[in-house]
Scaffold this motif. Structure first.
Motif, PDB file in Angstrom:
ATOM      1  N   MET A   1       0.764  -1.092   0.039  1.00 10.85           N
ATOM      2  CA  MET A   1       0.014  -0.004   0.124  1.00 10.85           C
ATOM      3  C   MET A   1       0.975   1.347  -0.098  1.00 10.85           C
ATOM      4  O   MET A   1       1.981   1.464   0.709  1.00 10.85           O
ATOM      5  N   ARG A   2       0.548   2.216  -0.818  1.00 13.74           N
ATOM      6  CA  ARG A   2       1.343   3.448  -0.858  1.00 13.74           C
ATOM      7  C   ARG A   2       0.574   4.547   0.006  1.00 13.74           C
ATOM      8  O   ARG A   2      -0.788   4.590   0.091  1.00 13.74           O
ATOM      9  N   HIS A   3       1.627   5.520   0.652  1.00 14.26           N
ATOM     10  CA  HIS A   3       0.957   6.249   1.503  1.00 14.26           C
ATOM     11  C   HIS A   3       1.821   7.640   1.196  1.00 14.26           C
ATOM     12  O   HIS A   3       2.930   7.519   1.174  1.00 14.26           O
ATOM     13  N   PRO A   4       1.142   8.838   1.121  1.00 12.05           N
ATOM     14  CA  PRO A   4       1.994   9.959   1.012  1.00 12.05           C
ATOM     15  C   PRO A   4       2.574  10.352   2.408  1.00 12.05           C
ATOM     16  O   PRO A   4       2.238  10.210   3.367  1.00 12.05           O
ATOM     17  N   GLN A   5       3.941  10.621   2.165  1.00 10.08           N
ATOM     18  CA  GLN A   5       4.730  10.788   3.284  1.00 10.08           C
ATOM     19  C   GLN A   5       5.896  11.851   3.077  1.00 10.08           C
ATOM     20  O   GLN A   5       6.426  12.151   1.924  1.00 10.08           O
ATOM     21  N   GLU A   6       6.372  12.159   4.042  1.00  8.58           N
ATOM     22  CA  GLU A   6       8.005  12.874   4.173  1.00  8.58           C
ATOM     23  C   GLU A   6       8.890  11.991   4.505  1.00  8.58           C
ATOM     24  O   GLU A   6       8.954  11.058   5.182  1.00  8.58           O
ATOM     25  N   PRO A   7      10.122  12.267   3.877  1.00 11.36           N
ATOM     26  CA  PRO A   7      11.267  11.304   4.144  1.00 11.36           C
ATOM     27  C   PRO A   7      11.545  11.438   5.447  1.00 11.36           C
ATOM     28  O   PRO A   7      11.472  12.593   6.132  1.00 11.36           O
ATOM     29  N   PRO A   8      11.919  10.552   6.319  1.00 10.53           N
ATOM     30  CA  PRO A   8      12.397  10.334   7.506  1.00 10.53           C
ATOM     31  C   PRO A   8      13.462  11.164   7.826  1.00 10.53           C
ATOM     32  O   PRO A   8      14.437  11.372   6.957  1.00 10.53           O
ATOM     33  N   ALA A 175       7.730  -1.538   6.006  1.00  9.10           N
ATOM     34  CA  ALA A 175       7.373  -2.801   6.312  1.00  9.10           C
ATOM     35  C   ALA A 175       6.570  -3.374   4.866  1.00  9.10           C
ATOM     36  O   ALA A 175       6.958  -4.638   4.886  1.00  9.10           O
ATOM     37  N   ASP A 176       6.251  -2.811   4.135  1.00 15.94           N
ATOM     38  CA  ASP A 176       5.480  -3.519   2.572  1.00 15.94           C
ATOM     39  C   ASP A 176       6.883  -3.759   1.768  1.00 15.94           C
ATOM     40  O   ASP A 176       6.872  -4.795   1.210  1.00 15.94           O
ATOM     41  N   LEU A 177       7.896  -3.071   2.020  1.00  7.35           N
ATOM     42  CA  LEU A 177       9.290  -3.356   1.242  1.00  7.35           C
ATOM     43  C   LEU A 177       9.636  -4.591   1.932  1.00  7.35           C
ATOM     44  O   LEU A 177      10.261  -5.492   0.836  1.00  7.35           O
ATOM     45  N   ARG A 178       9.528  -5.003   3.081  1.00  4.38           N
ATOM     46  CA  ARG A 178      10.024  -6.196   3.685  1.00  4.38           C
ATOM     47  C   ARG A 178       9.069  -7.375   3.552  1.00  4.38           C
ATOM     48  O   ARG A 178       9.369  -8.710   3.370  1.00  4.38           O
ATOM     49  N   SER A 179       7.734  -7.224   3.488  1.00  2.00           N
ATOM     50  CA  SER A 179       6.779  -8.230   3.237  1.00  2.00           C
ATOM     51  C   SER A 179       6.208  -8.644   1.772  1.00  2.00           C
ATOM     52  O   SER A 179       5.737  -9.712   1.683  1.00  2.00           O
ATOM     53  N   ALA A 180       6.103  -7.617   1.025  1.00  2.00           N
ATOM     54  CA  ALA A 180       5.373  -7.744  -0.217  1.00  2.00           C
ATOM     55  C   ALA A 180       5.921  -9.198  -1.043  1.00  2.00           C
ATOM     56  O   ALA A 180       4.806  -9.597  -1.701  1.00  2.00           O
ATOM     57  N   PRO A 181       7.131  -9.370  -0.943  1.00  2.00           N
ATOM     58  CA  PRO A 181       7.427 -10.499  -1.658  1.00  2.00           C
ATOM     59  C   PRO A 181       6.807 -11.734  -1.335  1.00  2.00           C
ATOM     60  O   PRO A 181       6.896 -13.008  -2.020  1.00  2.00           O
ATOM     61  N   TRP A 182       6.330 -11.822  -0.041  1.00  2.00           N
ATOM     62  CA  TRP A 182       5.882 -12.972   0.366  1.00  2.00           C
ATOM     63  C   TRP A 182       4.224 -12.737   0.890  1.00  2.00           C
ATOM     64  O   TRP A 182       3.657 -14.022   1.430  1.00  2.00           O
ATOM     65  N   SER A 183       3.712 -11.772   0.700  1.00  2.00           N
ATOM     66  CA  SER A 183       2.356 -11.529   0.994  1.00  2.00           C
ATOM     67  C   SER A 183       1.434 -12.107  -0.131  1.00  2.00           C
ATOM     68  O   SER A 183       1.797 -12.084  -1.358  1.00  2.00           O
ATOM     69  N   PRO A 184       0.290 -12.431   0.283  1.00  2.00           N
ATOM     70  CA  PRO A 184      -0.698 -12.797  -0.791  1.00  2.00           C
ATOM     71  C   PRO A 184      -0.903 -11.569  -1.710  1.00  2.00           C
ATOM     72  O   PRO A 184      -0.878 -10.340  -1.229  1.00  2.00           O
ATOM     73  N   GLU A 185      -1.221 -11.917  -3.001  1.00  2.00           N
ATOM     74  CA  GLU A 185      -1.511 -10.898  -4.061  1.00  2.00           C
ATOM     75  C   GLU A 185      -2.794 -10.127  -3.484  1.00  2.00           C
ATOM     76  O   GLU A 185      -3.614 -10.868  -3.068  1.00  2.00           O
TER      77      GLU A 185
END
Length: 186
Positions: A1-8, A175-185
């Protein structure tokens, strides 16, 4: 999921401030010194086995090489890329010298490293870079006629951005960068 955000906080300002403009200031020339520094940044990028399997074709407005590239831009990229102070065609050498390998599985990745270095160098120099693939790759390959083993991969428009970065950027979460390859479509 994408979220508008500022760099940390803590992210290097060159990375936090980087964006890909869709408008360039046509008066923002890229001189020989700047072009040389951009290519030096690419030259010092890491690569598998130090193979450095990248090459670049460059053209600036008013130069014959720029005129060779322009007709191959897709309408979607021609709207903004033609005003950039520099167009770079990126190429990779997929043939591996002195081996039986006919294809390097790392060549495209290594080219990406070189272009990333170039992009950060542009940002450090007050320039912006926008990487893109909206062009006729077959027509451009025929036009430039690279040596066997070399393949055009992408293009980069570099110049002075017309306008600043967006207020916030739409980025995937860590979190998505780390989980996306293993998450259900989804």
């Amino acid at each position: 999921m994408r979220h508008p955000q500022e760099p940390p906080r803590g992210l290097h300002p060159l990375l936090a401030g980087r964006f890909s403009p869709y408008r360039f200031d046509p008066s923002g020339a890229v001189d020989d010194h700047a072009l040389g520094l951009l290519l030096e940044a690419a030259r010092w990028a890491p690569s598998a086995g130090n193979s450095q399997p990248w090459g670049f074709f460059t053209g600036r407005p008013g130069e014959p090489d720029h005129d060779r590239v322009l007709p191959h831009l897709a309408p979607s990229s021609a709207r903004w890329a033609t005003d950039a102070g520099l167009l770079i065609v990126t190429l990779t050498r997929r043939h591996v010298d002195d081996t039986r390998l006919l294809y390097s599985e790392f060549a495209d990745y290594d080219l990406g490293q070189a272009v990333a270095h170039m992009t950060v160098q542009a940002q450090a120099m007050g320039l912006a870079a926008h990487q893109f693939r909206a062009f006729d790759i077959e027509g451009l390959t025929k036009e430039l006629d690279p040596n066997p083993g070399w393949a055009i991969v992408s293009m980069v428009a570099v110049g002075k951005a017309a306008g600043g970065p967006p207020e916030s950027r739409d980025r995937r979460s860590v979190a998505d960068l780390r989980s996306a390859p293993w998450s259900p479509e989804q």
